[in-house]
Every structure is written in C-alpha cells, then in structure tokens.
Design an enzyme around this catalytic site. Structure first.
Site, short mmCIF file in Angstrom:
data_model
loop_
_atom_site.label_atom_id
_atom_site.label_comp_id
_atom_site.label_asym_id
_atom_site.label_seq_id
_atom_site.Cartn_x
_atom_site.Cartn_y
_atom_site.Cartn_z
N GLU A 29 30.81 5.63 13.63
CA GLU A 29 31.07 4.86 15.00
C GLU A 29 31.25 5.77 16.19
O GLU A 29 31.31 6.98 15.69
CB GLU A 29 32.10 4.48 14.68
CG GLU A 29 32.60 2.94 13.91
CD GLU A 29 33.64 1.95 14.26
OE1 GLU A 29 34.69 2.49 14.44
OE2 GLU A 29 34.00 1.59 12.10
N GLU A 37 42.15 0.38 25.19
CA GLU A 37 41.49 -0.19 24.30
C GLU A 37 41.71 -0.31 22.90
O GLU A 37 41.82 -1.02 22.00
CB GLU A 37 40.42 0.72 24.35
CG GLU A 37 39.11 -0.21 23.82
CD GLU A 37 37.72 0.37 23.41
OE1 GLU A 37 36.73 -0.26 23.05
OE2 GLU A 37 37.81 1.86 23.86
N ASP A 48 44.99 -10.18 11.46
CA ASP A 48 43.16 -9.94 10.41
C ASP A 48 43.86 -10.30 9.41
O ASP A 48 43.66 -9.33 8.29
CB ASP A 48 42.17 -9.60 11.05
CG ASP A 48 41.03 -10.26 10.88
OD1 ASP A 48 40.81 -10.71 10.10
OD2 ASP A 48 40.30 -9.82 11.58
N ILE A 83 40.60 8.09 6.51
CA ILE A 83 40.58 9.68 7.31
C ILE A 83 41.83 10.05 7.40
O ILE A 83 42.53 9.38 6.86
CB ILE A 83 40.14 8.50 8.84
CG1 ILE A 83 38.25 8.56 9.39
CG2 ILE A 83 40.28 10.13 9.93
CD1 ILE A 83 38.43 7.98 10.71
N ALA A 94 43.16 12.65 0.24
CA ALA A 94 41.86 11.47 0.14
C ALA A 94 42.51 10.84 -1.03
O ALA A 94 41.69 9.80 -1.15
CB ALA A 94 40.55 12.36 0.81
N ILE A 128 35.09 12.93 -4.42
CA ILE A 128 36.13 12.41 -4.95
C ILE A 128 36.17 10.86 -5.19
O ILE A 128 36.87 10.71 -6.00
CB ILE A 128 36.80 12.18 -2.96
CG1 ILE A 128 37.24 13.64 -3.31
CG2 ILE A 128 37.93 11.10 -3.22
CD1 ILE A 128 38.22 13.38 -1.58
N TYR A 129 35.17 10.27 -4.27
CA TYR A 129 34.51 8.73 -4.79
C TYR A 129 33.69 8.72 -5.76
O TYR A 129 34.56 8.32 -7.09
CB TYR A 129 33.63 8.34 -4.04
CG TYR A 129 33.93 8.46 -2.23
CD1 TYR A 129 36.51 8.49 -1.94
CD2 TYR A 129 33.12 8.33 -1.36
CE1 TYR A 129 35.97 8.49 -0.40
CE2 TYR A 129 33.27 8.14 0.31
CZ TYR A 129 34.87 9.03 0.11
OH TYR A 129 35.29 8.17 1.62
N LYS A 131 34.92 10.61 -8.43
CA LYS A 131 36.35 11.05 -9.87
C LYS A 131 37.01 10.03 -9.57
O LYS A 131 37.22 9.25 -10.59
CB LYS A 131 36.74 12.15 -8.78
CG LYS A 131 36.84 13.04 -9.35
CD LYS A 131 36.71 14.70 -8.66
CE LYS A 131 38.78 14.71 -8.66
NZ LYS A 131 39.78 16.30 -8.13
#
Length: 165
Positions: A29, A37, A48, A83, A94, A128-129, A131
């Site tokens: 992004e 904003e 939401d 993040i 993280a 990391i993901y 793991k």
C-alpha cells in the site's frame, strides 16, 4: 506482550508507521497522506464488523499493529496483517502478536481459516508464518505494485487444527 483494540489515542503511532513508504510497501500500500485522512478512516471503520485492529504493546509501549481484515462470517475466513515497529523487530513480537491474532480469529470470531499475503521475497516474514503453521497455498505473479515495481506475492493459510503449539 499483549494485544488490545486500536483506539483513537493510538492514531499518532499508526500515522508514523503508515506514513513510511518502506513499511507500507510490506502491505503493498501507499502511505497515508495526512493525519486527517487517518482520523477519517478510523471514524469510518471503527464499527465495521469485517475488520478488527489491535495494538501490540509491551508495558504500555506501542510495538505495532495486528489486523484481521475481510472477516467473512459466511465462509468463516479472514486475512491477517501485521506491522512491528522497526526498533522492536527481531525480538519475537511478530510471532507472538500473530499467534494472538490467530487465536482471536479462531476462538473469538469462530473462523475456519486465517490467510495472509506476503511478498515472495520477504524470507523473514515467511519463516515466521511457517513457524506458526501457515502453509503456502499459491503464488500470485506480479500481483502488487509497491516502491516502483511489481512484486510476486505468496498466499498462505492456516486452519485451526493446523496450529502448532
């Protein structure tokens, strides 16, 4: 380390993170252009039900953000994003924050699947993901444009029964 819901008082921290081109490129992004904003987006999305945003903190210190996006109550899946502020990277935040976000998705929202997109070249995040138990489900070629170039993205997912403890 804990996660708690994002509040309006956290927007100055979010603005600092999300106004960084390098950080936002990880989310594919562009950075926000103004604090106004960001406040407008917060007001628009605070109720939401397809999103949950959490602050990652340690001893009341802002560490980062973990978000559940595109919460789909029919198909019971959601995208997760994270993040961690650069000065706290490499300390395990993280992985802990992702684990807390995944736990919330499965045990509070009753999701069936949590998925994410990650730059195919981001080996640290992919490690990391994996793991945590995420499995690579596919590669989207030149799918996101960030920092002047197109990037391949991996889509990874995890089901509740696949969580590694």
């Amino acid at each position: 380390m804990k996660i708690r819901p994002l509040e309006k008082k956290d927007l100055s921290y979010i603005y600092t993170q999300e106004n960084s081109r390098k950080i936002m490129a990880l989310w594919f992004e562009e950075p926000y252009t103004s604090f106004d904003e960001l406040q407008t987006l917060y007001d628009k999305h605070v109720l939401d039900q397809t999103e949950r945003r959490f602050v990652v903190e340690e001893d009341s210190q802002f560490i980062g953000v973990v978000e559940l996006m595109e919460i789909d109550s029919l198909h019971r899946n959601t995208e997760i994003q994270i993040i961690i502020h650069s000065k706290y990277q490499g300390h395990g935040y993280a992985q802990m924050a992702m684990s807390a976000g995944i736990d919330y998705a499965f045990n509070v929202l009753n999701m069936h699947k949590v998925y994410l997109y990650v730059d195919a070249d981001n080996s640290t995040a992919i490690h990391i993901y994996k793991k945590l138990g995420f499995v690579e489900e596919g590669k989207l070629r030149k799918h996101f444009f960030a920092e002047g170039d197109y990037h391949d993205s991996l889509i990874m997912g995890i089901f509740k029964e696949e969580i590694s403890n």
